[in-house]
Design a protein around this motif. Structure first.
Motif, short mmCIF file in Angstrom:
data_model
loop_
_atom_site.label_atom_id
_atom_site.label_comp_id
_atom_site.label_asym_id
_atom_site.label_seq_id
_atom_site.Cartn_x
_atom_site.Cartn_y
_atom_site.Cartn_z
N ILE A 169 -2.51 5.40 -52.95
CA ILE A 169 -3.63 4.48 -52.78
C ILE A 169 -4.62 4.63 -53.92
O ILE A 169 -5.13 3.64 -54.47
CB ILE A 169 -4.30 4.71 -51.42
CG1 ILE A 169 -3.35 4.32 -50.29
CG2 ILE A 169 -5.60 3.92 -51.31
CD1 ILE A 169 -3.89 4.59 -48.92
N GLU A 170 -4.88 5.86 -54.32
CA GLU A 170 -5.78 6.08 -55.45
C GLU A 170 -5.18 5.51 -56.73
O GLU A 170 -5.90 4.92 -57.58
CB GLU A 170 -6.04 7.58 -55.60
CG GLU A 170 -6.96 7.94 -56.76
CD GLU A 170 -8.36 7.36 -56.61
OE1 GLU A 170 -9.03 7.19 -57.65
OE2 GLU A 170 -8.76 7.06 -55.46
N SER A 171 -3.86 5.65 -56.89
CA SER A 171 -3.20 5.08 -58.06
C SER A 171 -3.30 3.56 -58.04
O SER A 171 -3.53 2.93 -59.09
CB SER A 171 -1.73 5.51 -58.09
OG SER A 171 -1.03 4.87 -59.14
N GLY A 172 -3.15 2.95 -56.86
CA GLY A 172 -3.30 1.51 -56.76
C GLY A 172 -4.70 1.06 -57.10
O GLY A 172 -4.89 0.02 -57.75
N ARG A 173 -5.70 1.84 -56.69
CA ARG A 173 -7.09 1.49 -57.02
C ARG A 173 -7.32 1.55 -58.53
O ARG A 173 -7.97 0.67 -59.11
CB ARG A 173 -8.04 2.44 -56.30
CG ARG A 173 -9.50 2.05 -56.41
CD ARG A 173 -10.36 3.03 -55.64
NE ARG A 173 -10.40 4.31 -56.34
CZ ARG A 173 -11.25 4.60 -57.33
NH1 ARG A 173 -12.12 3.68 -57.76
NH2 ARG A 173 -11.24 5.79 -57.91
N GLN A 174 -6.76 2.57 -59.16
CA GLN A 174 -6.91 2.69 -60.61
C GLN A 174 -6.23 1.54 -61.34
O GLN A 174 -6.76 1.01 -62.33
CB GLN A 174 -6.32 4.04 -61.08
CG GLN A 174 -7.06 5.26 -60.57
CD GLN A 174 -8.49 5.34 -61.12
OE1 GLN A 174 -8.80 4.83 -62.20
NE2 GLN A 174 -9.36 6.00 -60.36
N GLN A 175 -5.07 1.13 -60.85
CA GLN A 175 -4.38 0.01 -61.48
C GLN A 175 -5.17 -1.29 -61.34
O GLN A 175 -5.22 -2.11 -62.27
CB GLN A 175 -2.98 -0.17 -60.86
CG GLN A 175 -2.03 0.97 -61.17
CD GLN A 175 -0.65 0.73 -60.58
OE1 GLN A 175 0.13 -0.07 -61.09
NE2 GLN A 175 -0.36 1.40 -59.48
N LEU A 176 -5.81 -1.49 -60.19
CA LEU A 176 -6.63 -2.69 -60.02
C LEU A 176 -7.84 -2.66 -60.94
O LEU A 176 -8.24 -3.70 -61.49
CB LEU A 176 -7.08 -2.81 -58.56
CG LEU A 176 -6.01 -3.22 -57.55
CD1 LEU A 176 -6.59 -3.20 -56.14
CD2 LEU A 176 -5.46 -4.60 -57.87
N LEU A 177 -8.43 -1.48 -61.13
CA LEU A 177 -9.57 -1.37 -62.04
C LEU A 177 -9.16 -1.65 -63.48
O LEU A 177 -9.88 -2.32 -64.24
CB LEU A 177 -10.20 0.02 -61.92
CG LEU A 177 -10.90 0.33 -60.58
CD1 LEU A 177 -11.42 1.76 -60.57
CD2 LEU A 177 -12.04 -0.65 -60.33
N VAL A 178 -7.98 -1.13 -63.88
CA VAL A 178 -7.49 -1.40 -65.22
C VAL A 178 -7.23 -2.89 -65.40
O VAL A 178 -7.55 -3.49 -66.45
CB VAL A 178 -6.21 -0.58 -65.50
CG1 VAL A 178 -5.56 -1.01 -66.81
CG2 VAL A 178 -6.54 0.90 -65.54
N LEU A 179 -6.65 -3.52 -64.37
CA LEU A 179 -6.41 -4.96 -64.43
C LEU A 179 -7.72 -5.73 -64.55
O LEU A 179 -7.81 -6.72 -65.29
CB LEU A 179 -5.64 -5.40 -63.18
CG LEU A 179 -5.32 -6.89 -63.06
CD1 LEU A 179 -4.42 -7.34 -64.23
CD2 LEU A 179 -4.63 -7.19 -61.73
N SER A 180 -8.74 -5.28 -63.84
CA SER A 180 -10.05 -5.94 -63.92
C SER A 180 -10.64 -5.81 -65.31
O SER A 180 -11.21 -6.78 -65.85
CB SER A 180 -11.00 -5.34 -62.87
OG SER A 180 -12.28 -5.94 -62.95
N VAL A 181 -10.52 -4.63 -65.92
CA VAL A 181 -11.06 -4.43 -67.27
C VAL A 181 -10.33 -5.31 -68.28
O VAL A 181 -10.94 -5.95 -69.15
CB VAL A 181 -10.97 -2.94 -67.66
CG1 VAL A 181 -11.32 -2.74 -69.13
CG2 VAL A 181 -11.88 -2.11 -66.78
#
Length: 387
Positions: A115-127
């Protein structure tokens, strides 16, 4: 009353009168379904045991019948087939269940990291989207998704712990239920035909064979079709996931194959597994989605029609509605028997409609050519003129 006059009273009604009859009978049908739902909830465990034992005996009856057709007596054939099936199930339980259970425990431990990895991937996608001038604002949505997933994981973990530890009474009840189901399956396999014949004899003699064939074919096509589809789905997805190096490939393949035993369950399983894998690696999740979708389409459009043809003959919309109604009425047991019962209802209504159409009075209109009557009149007039 003559059989040809069964529906004469219905044919004599006007359209408003027919609509009124249907409207008056609808509350009675709803009340009957509600009463059946209460009975199913009250006798839930007993009905579940009977349904599972009946389905197992129904499936095992085909190899038994094959042996009987080869001049083998039914009792020894049923014993041999039953022991073989029990050995296969025990072998699968001893080999696959411990591995799948171990992967379930590992998944529960690693899921927070995913779940933490998924959150990080969403943040990278947002950036990356912001750098390209696309304003997604995924921060707030990501926080909400993470909070909800963590809450679901905590409740799921508690459920797994309670299920794993369990009380002695629950374990004892489960063992008793399995033992009763096994014994009932054995006796139904040996004496199921006699029991079915005693039940079908309550119907009129001219209805016994058609009703028996209708029920047998409906349940046979559905359950054998779903069983073949689920087994093929699991056998195809497990090595596919292992080749793609999907974590917990055995568990995910077995999950999708098991869920494929019910209508639309395979699709739900594919979506769930894809989302789980995408939490760790979104590109691996896309590979899982594409591979599972291809396997599902190949099985449903190429393998299943060649093996069994049309399994239910129902529109997918009616299949979905029947599953929802079955789940609401009788839970898991309702989901299992909803589709074949819908097939029986559809076939019965079609036969009823065709019989009513045969009772409709046919109106024939004789069409006479326009020149026939004047020609005949002219001939008669000339014959009356004295020569």
């Amino acid at each position: 009353m003559n059989r040809s006059n069964y529906f004469q009273w219905w044919n004599q009604l006007s359209v408003p009168a027919r609509l009124l009859m249907i409207g008056l009978s609808a509350p009675i049908l709803v009340l009957n379904f509600w009463a059946m739902g209460l009975m199913a909830k009250f006798f839930g465990a007993l009905i579940g045991i009977i349904v599972v034992a009946a389905l197992l005996a129904f499936l095992l009856n085909y190899p038994v019948s094959w042996c009987v057709d080869r001049n083998l007596k039914r009792e020894p054939a049923s014993i041999i087939i039953f022991l073989l099936a029990l050995s296969v199930l025990l072998g699968l339980g001893i080999t696959l269940f411990p591995l799948a259970y171990a992967q379930v425990q590992q998944l529960a431990v690693r899921l927070p990291d995913w779940i933490e990895s998924g959150r990080q991937q969403l943040l990278v996608l947002s950036v990356e989207a912001e750098e390209r001038g696309i304003h997604l604002n995924l921060d707030g949505m990501t926080a909400q998704i993470v909070d909800r997933l963590q809450g679901q994981i905590q409740s799921l973990t508690k459920s797994l712990v309670n299920l794993t530890l369990g009380t002695v009474s629950s374990l004892f009840e489960s063992a008793i239920s399995i033992l009763i189901t096994t014994i009932l399956t054995f006796y139904l396999l040996q004496h199921g035909d006699e029991l079915w014949q005693s039940l079908i004899e309550w119907l009129p003699e001219n209805k016994q064979k058609p009703v028996s064939n209708l029920l047998r074919l409906s349940f046979q096509n559905y359950f054998i079709g779903q069983l073949i589809l689920g087994i093929c789905m699991a056998l195809a997805l497990i090595p596919t996931f292992l080749v793609l190096k999907v974590p917990f490939g055995l568990l995910f393949g077995l999950t999708i194959g098991t869920m494929a035993l019910i209508p639309f369950g395979g699709t739900v399983g594919i979506i769930s597994v894809t989302l789980l894998v995408a939490l760790q690696n979104i590109w691996l999740g896309l590979k899982v989605l594409v591979a599972a979708a291809i396997v599902q389409q190949v099985l449903e459009n190429l393998v299943a029609p060649r093996v069994l043809g049309s399994v239910t003959g129902l529109n997918p919309v009616w299949v979905f509605i029947s599953v929802l109604v079955g789940a609401k009425t009788a839970g898991l047991v309702g989901v299992v028997v909803a589709v074949p019962m819908a097939v029986v209802a559809k076939t019965s209504l079609m036969n009823l409609r065709s019989r009513m159409a045969q009772q409709e009075p046919e109106t024939t209109i004789e069409i006479v050519p326009a020149t026939a009557e004047p020609a005949a009149t002219e001939i008669e007039r000339r014959s009356k003129i004295p020569s």
